[in-house]
Design a protein around this motif. Sequence first.
Motif, PDB file in Angstrom:
ATOM      1  N   ASP A 111       0.814  -1.223   0.000  1.00  0.00           N
ATOM      2  CA  ASP A 111       0.000   0.000   0.000  1.00  0.00           C
ATOM      3  C   ASP A 111       0.843   1.266   0.000  1.00  0.00           C
ATOM      4  OD1 ASP A 111      -2.247  -1.555   0.081  1.00  0.00           O
ATOM      5  OD2 ASP A 111      -2.754  -1.114   2.173  1.00  0.00           O
ATOM      6  N   CYS A 112       2.124   1.162   0.348  1.00  0.00           N
ATOM      7  CA  CYS A 112       2.960   2.349   0.493  1.00  0.00           C
ATOM      8  C   CYS A 112       3.960   2.560  -0.650  1.00  0.00           C
ATOM      9  CB  CYS A 112       3.706   2.283   1.827  1.00  0.00           C
ATOM     10  SG  CYS A 112       2.605   2.397   3.259  1.00  0.00           S
ATOM     11  N   VAL A 113       3.855   1.782  -1.711  1.00  0.00           N
ATOM     12  CA  VAL A 113       4.769   1.952  -2.843  1.00  0.00           C
ATOM     13  C   VAL A 113       4.540   3.330  -3.463  1.00  0.00           C
ATOM     14  CG1 VAL A 113       5.354   1.112  -5.143  1.00  0.00           C
ATOM     15  CG2 VAL A 113       4.937  -0.510  -3.301  1.00  0.00           C
ATOM     16  N   ASN A 114       5.620   4.082  -3.693  1.00  0.00           N
ATOM     17  CA  ASN A 114       5.591   5.393  -4.352  1.00  0.00           C
ATOM     18  C   ASN A 114       4.723   6.427  -3.646  1.00  0.00           C
ATOM     19  OD1 ASN A 114       7.319   4.524  -6.428  1.00  0.00           O
ATOM     20  ND2 ASN A 114       5.597   3.614  -7.516  1.00  0.00           N
ATOM     21  N   THR A 115       4.689   6.417  -2.326  1.00  0.00           N
ATOM     22  CA  THR A 115       3.952   7.439  -1.590  1.00  0.00           C
ATOM     23  C   THR A 115       4.926   8.473  -1.040  1.00  0.00           C
ATOM     24  OG1 THR A 115       4.039   6.143   0.442  1.00  0.00           O
ATOM     25  CG2 THR A 115       2.073   5.880  -0.930  1.00  0.00           C
ATOM     26  N   LEU A 116       4.452   9.696  -0.873  1.00  0.00           N
ATOM     27  CA  LEU A 116       5.316  10.787  -0.420  1.00  0.00           C
ATOM     28  C   LEU A 116       5.790  10.606   1.019  1.00  0.00           C
ATOM     29  CD1 LEU A 116       3.534  13.899  -1.933  1.00  0.00           C
ATOM     30  CD2 LEU A 116       5.748  12.959  -2.585  1.00  0.00           C
ATOM     31  N   GLN A 117       4.991   9.918   1.852  1.00  0.00           N
ATOM     32  CA  GLN A 117       5.381   9.811   3.251  1.00  0.00           C
ATOM     33  C   GLN A 117       6.460   8.766   3.500  1.00  0.00           C
ATOM     34  OE1 GLN A 117       2.305   9.090   2.025  1.00  0.00           O
ATOM     35  NE2 GLN A 117       1.125   7.882   3.453  1.00  0.00           N
ATOM     36  N   CYS A 118       6.862   8.029   2.467  1.00  0.00           N
ATOM     37  CA  CYS A 118       7.918   7.027   2.603  1.00  0.00           C
ATOM     38  C   CYS A 118       9.121   7.462   1.782  1.00  0.00           C
ATOM     39  CB  CYS A 118       7.422   5.667   2.105  1.00  0.00           C
ATOM     40  SG  CYS A 118       6.043   5.001   3.063  1.00  0.00           S
ATOM     41  N   GLY A 119      10.299   7.394   2.349  1.00  0.00           N
ATOM     42  CA  GLY A 119      11.492   7.798   1.619  1.00  0.00           C
ATOM     43  C   GLY A 119      12.740   7.159   2.190  1.00  0.00           C
ATOM     44  N   CYS A 120      13.831   7.261   1.463  1.00  0.00           N
ATOM     45  CA  CYS A 120      15.100   6.634   1.835  1.00  0.00           C
ATOM     46  C   CYS A 120      15.985   7.612   2.598  1.00  0.00           C
ATOM     47  CB  CYS A 120      15.847   6.176   0.583  1.00  0.00           C
ATOM     48  SG  CYS A 120      14.889   5.093  -0.488  1.00  0.00           S
ATOM     49  N   ASP A 121      16.671   7.116   3.624  1.00  0.00           N
ATOM     50  CA  ASP A 121      17.670   7.959   4.281  1.00  0.00           C
ATOM     51  C   ASP A 121      19.089   7.473   4.019  1.00  0.00           C
ATOM     52  OD1 ASP A 121      18.000   5.802   5.969  1.00  0.00           O
ATOM     53  OD2 ASP A 121      17.120   6.772   7.709  1.00  0.00           O
ATOM     54  N   ASN A 122      19.243   6.319   3.337  1.00  0.00           N
ATOM     55  CA  ASN A 122      20.545   5.817   2.889  1.00  0.00           C
ATOM     56  C   ASN A 122      21.608   5.798   3.984  1.00  0.00           C
ATOM     57  OD1 ASN A 122      19.593   5.404   0.231  1.00  0.00           O
ATOM     58  ND2 ASN A 122      19.762   7.602  -0.122  1.00  0.00           N
ATOM     59  N   ASP A 123      21.234   5.273   5.162  1.00  0.00           N
ATOM     60  CA  ASP A 123      22.200   5.177   6.258  1.00  0.00           C
ATOM     61  C   ASP A 123      22.599   3.720   6.536  1.00  0.00           C
ATOM     62  OD1 ASP A 123      19.917   4.156   7.412  1.00  0.00           O
ATOM     63  OD2 ASP A 123      19.905   5.543   9.110  1.00  0.00           O
ATOM     64  N   SER A 124      22.273   2.816   5.609  1.00  0.00           N
ATOM     65  CA  SER A 124      22.578   1.383   5.700  1.00  0.00           C
ATOM     66  C   SER A 124      21.749   0.651   6.745  1.00  0.00           C
ATOM     67  CB  SER A 124      24.071   1.138   5.971  1.00  0.00           C
ATOM     68  OG  SER A 124      24.834   1.697   4.938  1.00  0.00           O
ATOM     69  N   ILE A 125      20.728   1.288   7.287  1.00  0.00           N
ATOM     70  CA  ILE A 125      19.834   0.661   8.255  1.00  0.00           C
ATOM     71  C   ILE A 125      18.417   0.770   7.710  1.00  0.00           C
ATOM     72  CG2 ILE A 125      18.905   0.739  10.597  1.00  0.00           C
ATOM     73  CD1 ILE A 125      21.561   2.177  11.382  1.00  0.00           C
ATOM     74  N   CYS A 126      17.740  -0.364   7.566  1.00  0.00           N
ATOM     75  CA  CYS A 126      16.359  -0.354   7.094  1.00  0.00           C
ATOM     76  C   CYS A 126      15.429  -0.053   8.262  1.00  0.00           C
ATOM     77  CB  CYS A 126      15.994  -1.699   6.463  1.00  0.00           C
ATOM     78  SG  CYS A 126      14.288  -1.756   5.873  1.00  0.00           S
ATOM     79  N   VAL A 127      14.628   0.982   8.132  1.00  0.00           N
ATOM     80  CA  VAL A 127      13.590   1.302   9.100  1.00  0.00           C
ATOM     81  C   VAL A 127      12.264   1.115   8.364  1.00  0.00           C
ATOM     82  CG1 VAL A 127      12.692   3.009  10.716  1.00  0.00           C
ATOM     83  CG2 VAL A 127      15.138   2.946  10.218  1.00  0.00           C
TER      84      VAL A 127
END
Length: 146
Positions: A111-127
């Motif tokens: 349900d959250c694919v390509n939504t504005l409220q989800c984004g990457c922080d590229n810190d090598s840790i998946c949240v």
Amino acid sequence: MRVSWLVDRDRNCPDAPVDLTLQGPVGRTTSVPCDQYEAVFEDLPGGDYKIRFRFEDVFATLEPIPITCGEEFVIGPYDVGECSITGCGPNSVGCNDDGVCGPDDDCTCADCVNTLQCGCDNDSICVPYFEPCSCGDCAANPACTM
């Protein structure tokens, strides 16, 4: 330069705007509605820039960012939710497959694919609550490898 942010998904954006101040070879200031999730600064000369966020009682000044004139530069998303600019921890809740990305869905949910409220922080840790499967941090997450 494109700057983006997110707000904890278990809370709505208030009426208060996000204020951004760009400091560097040229200075610029803008205020945009919180739920716009991004601001764009155009026609910047090259140089080192700092960005200062202000959102309700959250303040943060980001480290200097060197940009090249004409370069498309994307910064963020930064968490301006009720925790802090550095984030709110995992907050993983699973998935509620109702077709809407909401507080009862992790960003790794369909349900959250390509939504504005989800984004990457590229810190090598998946949240998973904040980052979708398209982020390099989450590529090995079990929810993303099924």
